[in-house]
Write a protein that holds these residues in place. Structure first.
Motif, short mmCIF file in Angstrom:
data_model
loop_
_atom_site.label_atom_id
_atom_site.label_comp_id
_atom_site.label_asym_id
_atom_site.label_seq_id
_atom_site.Cartn_x
_atom_site.Cartn_y
_atom_site.Cartn_z
N PHE A 2 27.34 3.70 0.23
CA PHE A 2 28.39 4.28 -0.09
C PHE A 2 28.31 4.61 -1.65
O PHE A 2 29.19 5.36 -2.33
N LEU A 3 28.05 2.91 -2.72
CA LEU A 3 27.98 3.04 -3.99
C LEU A 3 27.09 3.56 -3.96
O LEU A 3 26.97 4.27 -5.04
N TYR A 4 25.91 4.14 -3.22
CA TYR A 4 24.87 4.34 -3.74
C TYR A 4 24.87 6.21 -3.76
O TYR A 4 24.72 6.63 -5.84
N LEU A 5 26.13 6.74 -2.97
CA LEU A 5 26.16 8.12 -3.42
C LEU A 5 26.93 8.46 -3.73
O LEU A 5 27.65 9.47 -4.76
N ALA A 6 28.11 7.21 -4.10
CA ALA A 6 28.81 7.04 -5.19
C ALA A 6 28.25 7.39 -6.63
O ALA A 6 28.84 8.10 -7.98
N ILE A 7 27.77 6.48 -6.91
CA ILE A 7 26.58 6.98 -8.33
C ILE A 7 26.25 8.26 -8.40
O ILE A 7 26.51 8.77 -9.22
N LEU A 8 25.06 8.60 -7.05
CA LEU A 8 24.70 10.13 -7.49
C LEU A 8 25.82 11.07 -7.85
O LEU A 8 25.99 11.62 -8.46
N LEU A 9 27.20 10.81 -7.08
CA LEU A 9 27.94 12.31 -7.36
C LEU A 9 28.64 12.10 -8.82
O LEU A 9 29.08 12.77 -9.66
N PHE A 10 28.42 10.62 -9.22
CA PHE A 10 28.99 11.06 -10.66
C PHE A 10 28.18 10.87 -11.77
O PHE A 10 28.67 11.36 -12.73
N ILE A 11 26.54 10.85 -11.16
CA ILE A 11 25.89 11.59 -12.27
C ILE A 11 25.59 12.62 -12.59
O ILE A 11 25.69 13.47 -13.27
N ILE A 12 25.74 13.46 -11.25
CA ILE A 12 25.86 14.67 -10.94
C ILE A 12 26.82 15.65 -11.69
O ILE A 12 26.76 16.08 -12.10
N ALA A 13 28.01 14.31 -11.77
CA ALA A 13 29.18 15.62 -12.17
C ALA A 13 29.95 14.90 -13.79
O ALA A 13 29.47 16.71 -14.78
N LEU A 14 28.90 14.37 -14.30
CA LEU A 14 28.57 13.87 -15.49
C LEU A 14 27.88 15.07 -16.47
O LEU A 14 27.90 15.57 -17.54
N CYS A 15 26.96 15.29 -15.62
CA CYS A 15 25.48 16.32 -16.11
C CYS A 15 26.07 17.79 -16.01
O CYS A 15 26.12 18.20 -16.81
N TRP A 16 27.04 18.19 -14.94
CA TRP A 16 27.84 19.14 -14.63
C TRP A 16 28.49 19.21 -15.71
O TRP A 16 28.78 20.74 -16.56
N TYR A 17 29.18 18.74 -16.31
CA TYR A 17 30.33 18.70 -17.26
C TYR A 17 29.58 18.64 -18.63
O TYR A 17 30.51 19.86 -19.34
N TYR A 18 28.88 17.45 -18.66
CA TYR A 18 28.20 18.14 -20.27
C TYR A 18 26.52 19.17 -19.88
O TYR A 18 25.48 18.90 -20.57
N ARG A 19 26.65 20.29 -19.34
CA ARG A 19 25.79 20.69 -19.25
C ARG A 19 25.34 22.04 -20.88
O ARG A 19 23.81 21.83 -20.24
N LYS A 20 26.25 22.56 -21.20
CA LYS A 20 25.86 23.00 -22.34
C LYS A 20 25.65 22.40 -23.28
O LYS A 20 24.13 22.70 -24.04
N HIS A 21 26.02 20.58 -23.67
CA HIS A 21 25.03 19.83 -24.44
C HIS A 21 23.59 19.55 -24.07
O HIS A 21 22.75 19.16 -25.23
N ILE A 22 23.94 19.50 -22.37
CA ILE A 22 22.22 19.13 -22.18
C ILE A 22 21.36 20.73 -22.36
O ILE A 22 20.15 19.88 -22.55
N ARG A 23 21.81 21.31 -22.11
CA ARG A 23 20.70 22.52 -22.53
C ARG A 23 20.51 22.73 -23.75
O ARG A 23 19.58 23.15 -23.93
N GLU A 24 21.36 22.64 -24.79
CA GLU A 24 21.13 23.22 -26.13
C GLU A 24 20.31 22.07 -26.33
O GLU A 24 19.50 22.18 -27.31
N GLY A 25 20.11 20.04 -26.25
CA GLY A 25 19.66 19.90 -26.55
C GLY A 25 18.54 19.82 -26.11
O GLY A 25 16.81 20.08 -27.10
N ALA A 26 17.68 20.42 -24.66
CA ALA A 26 16.79 20.94 -24.67
C ALA A 26 16.05 21.86 -25.07
O ALA A 26 15.04 21.98 -25.48
#
Length: 126
Positions: A2-26
């Motif tokens: 359950f801990l691994y799943l929670a960490i994975l969902l947290f990382i996905i949520a962070l990526c979704w939240y910062y997707r604009k910055h990630i796209r601009e940086g890339a």
């Protein structure tokens, strides 16, 4: 598990939240890599003299307001980014940045910036 799943969902949520910055940086990273490899973007008609004036790329010696008054249909200044980079990096005015850019172009093409004469030893002048 359950801990691994929670960490994975947290990382996905962070990526979704910062997707604009990630796209601009890339995109910026891809542009820098292309410039490093010698590729340059083709000129577009995205610019305008209005945006050049707003960016401070006008002076009494190089007045862009006349282009607006004459309804010039061109896309604006060429190599605007390079001039702005020189202005910011060397803390100089628009006219000085244009002069520095022109002198660099002359040196690159083996022309003396002070005289305008070619530096080729085979050059003959009368």
């Amino acid at each position: 598990m359950f801990l691994y799943l929670a960490i994975l969902l947290f990382i996905i949520a962070l990526c979704w939240y910062y997707r604009k910055h990630i796209r601009e940086g890339a995109s910026e990273l891809a542009n820098k890599m292309n410039r490093l490899l010698g590729y340059h973007l083709l000129p577009t008609n995205a610019g305008s003299f209005e945006s050049d004036i707003e960016d401070g790329l006008t002076s009494s010696h190089f007045n862009l307001n006349t282009n607006l008054e004459e309804e010039d249909s061109r896309a604006g200044l060429k190599d605007k980014e390079e001039i702005m980079r020189i202005m910011k990096k060397q803390n100089v005015s628009f006219d000085e940045a244009r002069l520095i850019r022109q002198q660099k172009l002359l040196k690159k093409n083996n022309i003396d910036p002070a005289t305008g004469l070619p530096l080729d030893p085979k050059f003959v002048s009368f």
